[in-house]
Design an enzyme around this catalytic site. Structure first.
Site, PDB file in Angstrom:
ATOM      1  N   GLU A  17      -5.592  -5.511   9.965  1.00 18.85           N
ATOM      2  CA  GLU A  17      -4.602  -4.016  10.727  1.00 18.85           C
ATOM      3  C   GLU A  17      -5.230  -3.388  11.165  1.00 18.85           C
ATOM      4  OE1 GLU A  17      -1.837  -2.576   6.701  1.00 18.85           O
ATOM      5  OE2 GLU A  17      -4.272  -1.440   7.237  1.00 18.85           O
ATOM      6  N   ASN A  70       1.197  -0.953   0.040  1.00 16.45           N
ATOM      7  CA  ASN A  70      -0.452  -0.034   0.001  1.00 16.45           C
ATOM      8  C   ASN A  70       0.271   1.127   0.235  1.00 16.45           C
ATOM      9  OD1 ASN A  70      -1.815   2.059   0.227  1.00 16.45           O
ATOM     10  ND2 ASN A  70      -2.062   1.524   2.434  1.00 16.45           N
ATOM     11  N   SER A 126       3.075  -2.728  10.661  1.00 16.22           N
ATOM     12  CA  SER A 126       4.444  -2.468  10.561  1.00 16.22           C
ATOM     13  C   SER A 126       4.794  -3.638  10.221  1.00 16.22           C
ATOM     14  CB  SER A 126       4.828  -2.035  12.142  1.00 16.22           C
ATOM     15  OG  SER A 126       4.137  -0.828  12.601  1.00 16.22           O
ATOM     16  N   LYS A 166       0.209   4.426  -0.699  1.00 14.10           N
ATOM     17  CA  LYS A 166      -0.222   5.358   0.313  1.00 14.10           C
ATOM     18  C   LYS A 166      -0.368   6.496  -1.064  1.00 14.10           C
ATOM     19  CE  LYS A 166      -0.483   3.130   4.654  1.00 14.10           C
ATOM     20  NZ  LYS A 166      -0.053   3.442   6.035  1.00 14.10           N
ATOM     21  N   GLY A 213       1.934   2.254  10.615  1.00 21.50           N
ATOM     22  CA  GLY A 213       2.774   2.753  11.172  1.00 21.50           C
ATOM     23  C   GLY A 213       3.588   3.798  12.346  1.00 21.50           C
ATOM     24  N   HIS A 228      -9.489   0.704   4.523  1.00 19.17           N
ATOM     25  CA  HIS A 228      -8.520   1.347   5.031  1.00 19.17           C
ATOM     26  C   HIS A 228      -8.812   2.223   6.053  1.00 19.17           C
ATOM     27  CE1 HIS A 228      -4.614   2.595   6.696  1.00 19.17           C
ATOM     28  NE2 HIS A 228      -3.277   1.234   5.896  1.00 19.17           N
ATOM     29  N   GLU A 237      -6.925   4.610   7.530  1.00 20.87           N
ATOM     30  CA  GLU A 237      -6.834   5.970   7.508  1.00 20.87           C
ATOM     31  C   GLU A 237      -7.870   6.329   6.545  1.00 20.87           C
ATOM     32  OE1 GLU A 237      -3.268   6.068   5.406  1.00 20.87           O
ATOM     33  OE2 GLU A 237      -2.099   5.130   7.737  1.00 20.87           O
TER      34      GLU A 237
HETATM   35  C1  PEP Z   1      -0.941  -0.321   5.923  1.00 18.66           C
HETATM   36  O1  PEP Z   1      -1.056   1.026   6.739  1.00 18.66           O
HETATM   37  O2  PEP Z   1      -1.565  -0.331   5.296  1.00 18.66           O
HETATM   38  C2  PEP Z   1      -0.102  -0.457   6.938  1.00 18.66           C
HETATM   39  C3  PEP Z   1       0.223  -1.744   7.024  1.00 18.66           C
HETATM   40  O3  PEP Z   1       1.187   0.451   7.121  1.00 18.66           O
HETATM   41  P1  PEP Z   1       2.712  -0.122   7.626  1.00 18.66           P
HETATM   42  O4  PEP Z   1       3.153  -0.966   6.921  1.00 18.66           O
HETATM   43  O5  PEP Z   1       3.116   1.557   7.371  1.00 18.66           O
HETATM   44  O6  PEP Z   1       2.637   0.114   9.528  1.00 18.66           O
END
Ligand code: PEP
Length: 274
Positions: free
Chosen positions: A192, A9, A237, A11, A198, A120, A122
């Site tokens: 997630e 992703n 992460s 973003k 993040g 997601h 976000e």
């Molecule tokens: C995401 O936002 O889908 C995600 C998994 O981000 P990160 O790997 O940076 O935590």
């Protein structure tokens, strides 16, 4: 046998030329990815067209089959006066347009936009996307032949209050339970935990396995044996140093990767963790 998936992703990161550089670096290493692992790159809208062409141009059919293209969102409306929105139909029209570019060889076709990430945290958190809106988006995306990566996950306070099963259960019941089994065949679930996105903090393999098993059981209650065929990805992460232990869990079928998807070496290293 469930499909193993490592989805990136991107973003709102990279300019178009940086995105082209990134996909070229990924394509250059794709031979290293195990045959049974599918890579999906979910890029910004502006990048889809050139990246569709680059993936479509991968010569070796074996390598080409290991990578697919996706978007990170689509509109909850079909067409019309919705300034700034991008419809599911627009996404599904990208590949065929590649052949219309001046100088393109006869019959040139890009990689289709095959996937779209919906739900997601976000999008839910910053843009107020509710389960009802997400259901609209999913129906439109599936009707266009896209496959959906549907994200669920709890906030830190919800985890601390031990409400994570309830939160994730509702995100599944209010949205995925409204789909037909035929539609559900084209849905991938991504768990997630918001507290791990993040932040550098990852769910332990036990925490992740526990909730992935819960998600599969919840899907099974509605869709029966189809739940066994549904890929459930972990996101939050995930990086080369922890991917192996996460992916070794029974109900974890791969990852949705944010930060680590922006470096070709890390993304490929994660894919090689199986
Ligand atoms: C995401 O936002 O889908 C995600 C998994 O981000 P990160 O790997 O940076 O935590």
């Amino acid at each position: 046998m469930r499909q193993k998936i490592v989805a990136g992703n991107w973003k709102m990161n990279t300019t178009v030329s940086q995105g082209i550089e990134l996909i070229n670096s990924i394509a250059a290493k794709i031979e290293e990815v195990p045959q049974d692992v599918k890579l999906i790159v979910n890029t910004p809208f502006t990048h889809l067209f050139p990246i569709s062409k680059i993936i479509g141009d991968i010569k070796c059919p074996f390598c080409r089959s290991k990578i697919a293209l996706g978007a990170q969102n689509c509109a909850d409306k079909e067409v019309g006066a919705y300034t700034g929105e991008v419809s599911a139909k627009m996404l599904s029209s990208v590949a065929s347009a590649v052949g219309t570019v001046a100088g393109a060889p006869e019959g040139a076709i890009g990689a289709p936009v095959e996937y779209v990430i919906l739900g997601h945290s976000e999008r839910r958190g910053y843009y107020g996307e509710t389960n009802a809106i997400l259901l609209e988006k999913i129906n439109l995306a599936l009707a266009e032949g896209l496959k959906v990566i549907y994200c669920v996950g709890e906030a830190l306070e919800e985890r601390k209050a031990e409400k994570h099963f309830e939160v994730v259960g509702n995100e599944i019941k209010e949205v995925l339970y409204q789909l037909t089994p035929e539609q559900m065949k084209n849905v991938i679930v991504a768990y997630e935990p918001i507290w791990a996105i993040g932040t550098g903090e990852t769910a332990t393999k036990e925490q992740a396995q526990e909730i992935h098993a819960f998600i599969r059981k919840t899907l099974e209650e509605k869709f029966g044996s189809l739940a066994e065929e549904t890929s459930i990805l972990y996101g939050g992460s995930c990086k080369p140093s922890n991917a192996k232990e996460l992916f070794s869990q029974k109900d974890i079928d791969g990852g949705l990767i944010g930060g680590a998807a922006l470096k070709a070496e890390d993304f490929i290293a994660i894919a090689k963790s199986y």
